[in-house]
Write a protein that holds these residues in place. Structure first.
Motif, PDB file in Angstrom:
ATOM      1  N   ALA A 202      19.356  30.131  85.650  1.00 35.64           N
ATOM      2  CA  ALA A 202      19.237  30.155  87.108  1.00 35.64           C
ATOM      3  C   ALA A 202      19.067  31.549  87.699  1.00 35.64           C
ATOM      4  O   ALA A 202      19.006  31.677  88.921  1.00 35.64           O
ATOM      5  CB  ALA A 202      20.456  29.474  87.738  1.00 35.64           C
ATOM      6  N   ILE A 207      14.259  31.555  86.241  1.00 28.38           N
ATOM      7  CA  ILE A 207      13.494  30.599  87.049  1.00 28.38           C
ATOM      8  C   ILE A 207      12.000  30.779  86.783  1.00 28.38           C
ATOM      9  O   ILE A 207      11.264  29.808  86.573  1.00 28.38           O
ATOM     10  CB  ILE A 207      13.824  30.796  88.537  1.00 28.38           C
ATOM     11  N   THR A 257      17.079  24.174  88.990  1.00 27.71           N
ATOM     12  CA  THR A 257      17.926  25.336  89.273  1.00 27.71           C
ATOM     13  C   THR A 257      19.143  24.912  90.081  1.00 27.71           C
ATOM     14  O   THR A 257      20.271  25.351  89.810  1.00 27.71           O
ATOM     15  CB  THR A 257      17.122  26.395  90.046  1.00 27.71           C
TER      16      THR A 257
END
Length: 335
Positions: A202, A207, A257
């Motif tokens: 995350a 990401i 996420t």
């Protein structure tokens, strides 16, 4: 420790705050009552150039901030009483040493002494995520809360804990390493050397990497066109922008996420029972696309009483929470 309301002074003293991150260095000045931010400036960290260059840049930014603040306030140099520094950890606060900073490539760097020697002011060192959390508690989104969990999401994921109104450091200055909680014991390798850390899923680079992996698996997306076909240019910001445009792949990356973060936050709620979780960093730009599934995941995983007692909010000091908190930690350590 600075209070959430502080008296003004006829002859105000000023503190320089430094927020050292893996991507950027942010420096600014505040009066000791926390009433305003002055001379905020940001520069790229460029950790690839080595620790000496980064420290030189920090010290020059401190001097520049003092010069600008003096011009704006009419203060004398003597009214600048010190420098608070927030840096990635783990740290030894007592010695002012950065023990390990994976995203900077540092080990056992005496950062506090290097800055003190070069700028001629007292200095303190604390974890950058602790500083961001304290900043949001002192003047930001967590103002008025008693028990706070702060999460900072950028190049890495950091965290800070305020328990019963006081910043909690733990027995060896390691409390709040939220990014390195394991959410998948057989998961992705993290920069810290472990596997399955929240940071490996995350953080900003994580990401972007998950988006690139999906594109390389031939999932359709506008992301490739946004970066001219050069997938290495995809950033978390690119993913958020594509998500806002309705891109299915980007939206799925943002939802995943949110689920990863929600699982981690649920663990923290069940452990600490805070009344506020404040999330800071670029990920908050995803807005409701992040926070709605994140809150749903927290509700699914955490006990109902702890969920009902807690508000989960984005930080409201974008770009300055770390500086504000670095000032606050200096004041705390010099009372």
């Amino acid at each position: 420790m600075p209070q959430q309301t502080a008296p003004s002074s006829d002859a105000p003293r000023y503190v320089v705050g430094v927020d050292l991150g893996g991507t950027n260095i942010v420096v600014g000045v505040m009066p000791e009552d926390g009433s305003r931010e002055i001379a905020m400036r940001s520069q790229p960290t460029r950790a690839d150039l080595g620790a000496d260059v980064v420290v030189d840049r920090i010290c020059q930014m401190v001097e520049d901030a003092i010069t600008i603040a003096r011009a704006e306030t009419g203060a004398t140099r003597e009214q600048f009483v010190g420098v608070g520094v927030g840096a990635p950890g783990p740290l030894d606060r007592g010695r002012g040493v950065v023990l390990i900073a994976p995203n900077l490539g540092w080990r056992d760097l005496p950062l506090r002494a290097l800055i003190m020697d070069r700028v001629g002011l007292a200095a303190t060192l604390d974890n950058d995520a602790n500083c961001a959390t304290l900043g949001e508690w002192w003047t930001g989104a967590a103002r008025g809360a008693r028990n706070v969990v702060g999460i900072t999401i950028g190049t890495g994921i950091g965290g800070g804990l305020i328990l019963d109104g006081r910043l909690y450091h733990g027995s060896s200055d390691m409390a709040g390493e939220i990014g390195h909680m394991t959410i998948d014991s057989n998961g992705r390798r993290c920069n810290c050397g472990n596997y399955g850390c929240l940071e490996a899923y995350a953080s900003g680079p994580a990401i972007a990497e998950r988006a690139r992996e999906a594109i390389n698996a031939d999932e359709p997306s506008v992301l490739s066109s946004l970066v001219g076909g050069k997938l290495e240019r995809i950033t978390a910001q690119t993913v958020y922008e594509a998500s806002e445009k309705g891109d299915p792949l980007a939206r799925e990356v943002v939802r995943d996420t949110a689920r990863f973060l929600g699982a981690g936050i649920a663990n923290l709620l069940n452990t600490f029972n805070p009344d506020c979780v404040v999330i800071a960093g670029g990920v908050t730009q995803a807005g409701d696309a992040l926070f709605e599934p994140l809150n749903a995941e927290v509700r699914r995983r955490a006990f109902r009483p702890v969920v009902e007692a807690c508000r989960i909010v984005p930080g409201i000091l974008p770009g300055s929470a770390g500086v504000v908190g670095a000032v606050a930690t200096f004041l705390q350590q010099n009372q």
